[in-house]
Design an enzyme around this catalytic site. Structure first.
Site, PDB file in Angstrom:
ATOM      1  N   LYS A  64       0.367  15.029  23.251  1.00 46.14           N
ATOM      2  CA  LYS A  64      -0.429  13.846  22.910  1.00 46.14           C
ATOM      3  C   LYS A  64       0.292  13.127  21.776  1.00 46.14           C
ATOM      4  O   LYS A  64       0.332  13.605  20.647  1.00 46.14           O
ATOM      5  CB  LYS A  64      -1.848  14.220  22.486  1.00 46.14           C
ATOM      6  CG  LYS A  64      -2.731  12.977  22.305  1.00 46.14           C
ATOM      7  CD  LYS A  64      -4.114  13.328  21.889  1.00 46.14           C
ATOM      8  CE  LYS A  64      -4.985  12.061  21.916  1.00 46.14           C
ATOM      9  NZ  LYS A  64      -4.385  10.939  21.162  1.00 46.14           N
ATOM     10  N   ASP A  66       1.065  10.709  18.883  1.00 45.31           N
ATOM     11  CA  ASP A  66       0.244  10.115  17.829  1.00 45.31           C
ATOM     12  C   ASP A  66       0.793   8.734  17.496  1.00 45.31           C
ATOM     13  O   ASP A  66       1.598   8.558  16.578  1.00 45.31           O
ATOM     14  CB  ASP A  66       0.268  11.020  16.593  1.00 45.31           C
ATOM     15  CG  ASP A  66      -0.848  10.684  15.617  1.00 45.31           C
ATOM     16  OD1 ASP A  66      -1.700   9.843  15.967  1.00 45.31           O
ATOM     17  OD2 ASP A  66      -0.876  11.260  14.519  1.00 45.31           O
ATOM     18  N   GLU A 209      -0.054  16.424  17.189  1.00 44.08           N
ATOM     19  CA  GLU A 209      -1.486  16.127  17.285  1.00 44.08           C
ATOM     20  C   GLU A 209      -2.205  17.001  18.304  1.00 44.08           C
ATOM     21  O   GLU A 209      -3.372  17.336  18.144  1.00 44.08           O
ATOM     22  CB  GLU A 209      -1.686  14.646  17.646  1.00 44.08           C
ATOM     23  CG  GLU A 209      -3.158  14.242  17.677  1.00 44.08           C
ATOM     24  CD  GLU A 209      -3.345  12.793  18.086  1.00 44.08           C
ATOM     25  OE1 GLU A 209      -4.525  12.364  18.163  1.00 44.08           O
ATOM     26  OE2 GLU A 209      -2.350  12.094  18.334  1.00 44.08           O
TER      27      GLU A 209
END
Length: 336
Positions: A64, A66, A209
């Site tokens: 994921k 960021d 993240e």
């Protein structure tokens, strides 16, 4: 029509009649001509639900990133970058100029990130890029803190819609047709199939993240939050004192909170999500019955203050350099 084509092939000069005849034949047959085809003006990005890490051979697990969500639209050597909310941000990122060389009629979903010296995404840095306002500043930042565009989905290719195709097919097309043509500061997001838990643990070990789990047989759902995508993020929880609230009439909009740091209480911003309907009424009563003239500790937030004695547990992604909780979520209420 065939006679017109033969005459044009034997003509030494360009024949505009050929183009007109060709477009007319396409119109009559119901097929779109290349000149009539165009990319969508804007596609709302698909959103992920929150969840816990899991293993699955039916899911792709990706980092994921960021950063800031963006869609790239490429058409006839011209490209556009659109934010999640439909704002054209093309001029802010001149380093993405090589996008224009991608196949015409493609739309990419991705994330704009700025990597720090350790190769990790820095949200603070990408936010400074997003907040720039002049062309001179855009150009300067593109050299001082260059951004990267990480593509993770392909929604159109050669003007053909891929949204209804499964993720597995969309990624295959992206890896075959898009990845080889990406320039500097651009890449296709990589991932693994199967070991989601260990992939998440590795992301935490690298201080990232989190991850996103994507079902391989799922279509793309523009503008919708779907369990076909599940985001799994690192988070922390803190016991917070409720300093006050932002009032919106007969209900509160958010709570103004503070937490302890090195033996002192500091305001860490506001929390406005995570409240269920059953809690709102009694919490409203507690807030309004406990109103006072000033906050327990100095605070830059504006609101209605309450007397000490109300506490809550708040989950948050990280604490910024300014001491503010990022993406806070209310978890539970605690009273003396």
């Amino acid at each position: 029509m065939s006679q017109s084509l033969r005459r044009c092939r034997n003509c030494a000069k360009p024949c505009s009649g050929l183009l007109v005849s060709y477009q007319l034949s396409l119109a009559l047959s119901g097929r779109p001509s290349h000149m009539d085809r165009s990319s969508p003006d804007f596609i709302k990005p698909m959103l992920a639900e929150s969840g816990e890490a899991f293993d699955s051979d039916k899911h792709l697990f990706e980092i994921k990133w960021d950063g800031i969500r963006a869609m790239a639209y490429v058409e006839q050597g011209v490209y556009r970058l659109m934010s999640r909310r439909g704002v054209d941000v093309t001029e802010r990122y001149p380093e993405f100029e090589p996008l224009r060389s991608l196949p015409s009629g493609c739309v990419l979903d991705g994330e704009i990130v700025v990597l720090d010296a350790d190769g990790k995404p820095s949200f603070r840095s990408v936010l400074s890029r997003a907040q720039a306002r002049t062309k001179l500043r855009f150009r300067h930042l593109s050299q001082a803190t260059a951004a990267d565009f990480i593509a993770f989905d392909l929604l159109y290719l050669d003007y053909n819609e891929l949204i209804r195709k499964p993720l597995r097919d969309r990624r295959e097309s992206m890896l075959e047709r898009i990845a080889p043509k990406l320039g500097e500061h651009m890449a296709v997001s990589d991932g693994v199939i199967g070991p989601g838990r260990s992939f998440f643990d590795e992301s935490l070990a690298r201080d990232l993240e989190g991850i996103v789990a994507k079902r391989l047989n799922s279509r793309y759902f523009p503008g919708k939050r779907s369990d076909a995508w599940i985001k799994v993020r690192k988070s922390s929880s803190a016991l917070c004192a409720i300093l006050g609230f932002v009032d919106k009439g007969d209900d509160f909009e958010s709570l103004i909170i503070a937490t302890e740091d090195d033996g002192e209480l500091h305001c860490v911003g506001r929390v406005g999500t995570g409240f269920d309907a059953a809690l709102r009424e009694p919490l409203n009563d507690l807030l309004r019955d406990g109103r006072c003239d000033a906050p327990l500790v100095p605070c830059d937030e504006k609101g209605t203050w309450v007397m000490p004695g109300l506490y809550c547990v708040v989950r948050y992604l990280e604490c910024t350099r300014d001491g503010i909780f990022r993406e806070p979520v209310f978890e539970k209420l605690i009273t003396d």
